[in-house]
Design a protein around this motif. Structure first.
Motif, PDB file in Angstrom:
ATOM      1  N   PRO A 158      22.852   8.530  -9.913  1.00  0.00           N
ATOM      2  CA  PRO A 158      21.848   9.028  -8.836  1.00  0.00           C
ATOM      3  C   PRO A 158      20.984   7.926  -8.507  1.00  0.00           C
ATOM      4  N   PHE A 159      20.477   7.259  -9.420  1.00  0.00           N
ATOM      5  CA  PHE A 159      19.429   6.130  -9.026  1.00  0.00           C
ATOM      6  C   PHE A 159      19.848   4.741  -8.489  1.00  0.00           C
ATOM      7  N   THR A 160      21.134   4.360  -8.975  1.00  0.00           N
ATOM      8  CA  THR A 160      21.772   3.401  -8.413  1.00  0.00           C
ATOM      9  C   THR A 160      22.645   3.585  -7.226  1.00  0.00           C
ATOM     10  N   ARG A 161      23.056   4.761  -6.846  1.00  0.00           N
ATOM     11  CA  ARG A 161      23.788   5.184  -5.754  1.00  0.00           C
ATOM     12  C   ARG A 161      23.186   4.778  -4.441  1.00  0.00           C
ATOM     13  N   PRO A 162      21.882   5.023  -4.215  1.00  0.00           N
ATOM     14  CA  PRO A 162      21.393   4.866  -2.726  1.00  0.00           C
ATOM     15  C   PRO A 162      21.488   3.398  -2.154  1.00  0.00           C
ATOM     16  N   ALA A 163      21.468   2.269  -3.207  1.00  0.00           N
ATOM     17  CA  ALA A 163      21.793   0.788  -2.783  1.00  0.00           C
ATOM     18  C   ALA A 163      23.275   0.936  -2.227  1.00  0.00           C
ATOM     19  N   PHE A 164      24.183   1.363  -3.028  1.00  0.00           N
ATOM     20  CA  PHE A 164      25.645   1.354  -2.583  1.00  0.00           C
ATOM     21  C   PHE A 164      25.810   2.160  -1.451  1.00  0.00           C
ATOM     22  N   ARG A 165      25.026   3.371  -1.359  1.00  0.00           N
ATOM     23  CA  ARG A 165      25.412   4.038   0.037  1.00  0.00           C
ATOM     24  C   ARG A 165      24.788   3.225   1.216  1.00  0.00           C
ATOM     25  N   ARG A 166      23.783   2.371   0.901  1.00  0.00           N
ATOM     26  CA  ARG A 166      23.107   1.590   2.307  1.00  0.00           C
ATOM     27  C   ARG A 166      24.492   0.274   2.489  1.00  0.00           C
ATOM     28  N   LEU A 167      24.975  -0.133   1.365  1.00  0.00           N
ATOM     29  CA  LEU A 167      26.101  -1.219   1.721  1.00  0.00           C
ATOM     30  C   LEU A 167      27.517  -0.280   2.395  1.00  0.00           C
ATOM     31  N   LEU A 168      27.661   0.877   2.100  1.00  0.00           N
ATOM     32  CA  LEU A 168      28.697   1.355   2.576  1.00  0.00           C
ATOM     33  C   LEU A 168      28.469   1.838   4.061  1.00  0.00           C
ATOM     34  N   ALA A 169      26.957   2.245   4.224  1.00  0.00           N
ATOM     35  CA  ALA A 169      26.709   2.506   5.789  1.00  0.00           C
ATOM     36  C   ALA A 169      26.943   1.347   6.620  1.00  0.00           C
TER      37      ALA A 169
END
Length: 151
Positions: free
Chosen positions: A109-120
């Motif tokens: 959960p603490f590394t997922r936001p960075a990948f979420r931004r890349l996905l977005a």
């Protein structure tokens, strides 16, 4: 040929040729350092941890999605988290340390936001319409005119 069409073969070669070679190399290197049986045990333990993490974070993402829908919010982050957890879990199923490490990064959960931004960013890039590029449109001659409304 568009730049995107040129990158697809490169991505496929990377995924299906280079990644397995890298995985084999890393497994052999780890096996030489800690021994074959410890390497196998580590791969099994890594898979068990990945399955537990996938179940835990998947349930958490599902609750967040339900809460967002019940609150009447657009669940864009929750859907992205679910997709990242699914991809991370799939990577955890593949034997190897490199894919497991990347899968864990997608699930945590603490590394997922960075990948979420890349996905977005990737999704937004594909959804933006480029009006300067000619594309499919009305066929036939264009008749210029003026609309007159009698009302």
């Amino acid at each position: 040929m568009s730049p995107r069409r040129r990158t697809i073969p490169l991505v496929l070669v990377t995924v299906f040729v280079l990644m397995p070679l890298l995985e084999i190399y890393v497994i052999v290197q780890v096996g030489q350092v800690i021994g074959a049986w410890w390497t196998i045990l580590l791969l099994v333990a890594d898979s068990i941890f990945g399955a537990w993490l996938l179940r835990h974070e998947g349930a958490r993402a599902w609750r967040a999605l339900r809460d967002a829908l019940q609150a009447g919010r657009l669940p864009s982050n929750e859907i992205a988290d679910g997709a990242l957890i699914l991809v991370g879990g799939t990577l955890m199923l593949a034997p190897g340390f490199v894919t497991d490490a990347f899968g864990i990064l997608l699930i945590l959960p603490f590394t997922r936001p960075a990948f979420r931004r890349l996905l977005a960013t990737a999704v937004a890039r594909r959804l933006v319409l480029d009006v300067t590029r000619p594309g499919p449109g009305p066929q036939g001659p264009v008749v210029r005119g003026e609309v007159v409304d009698d009302d």
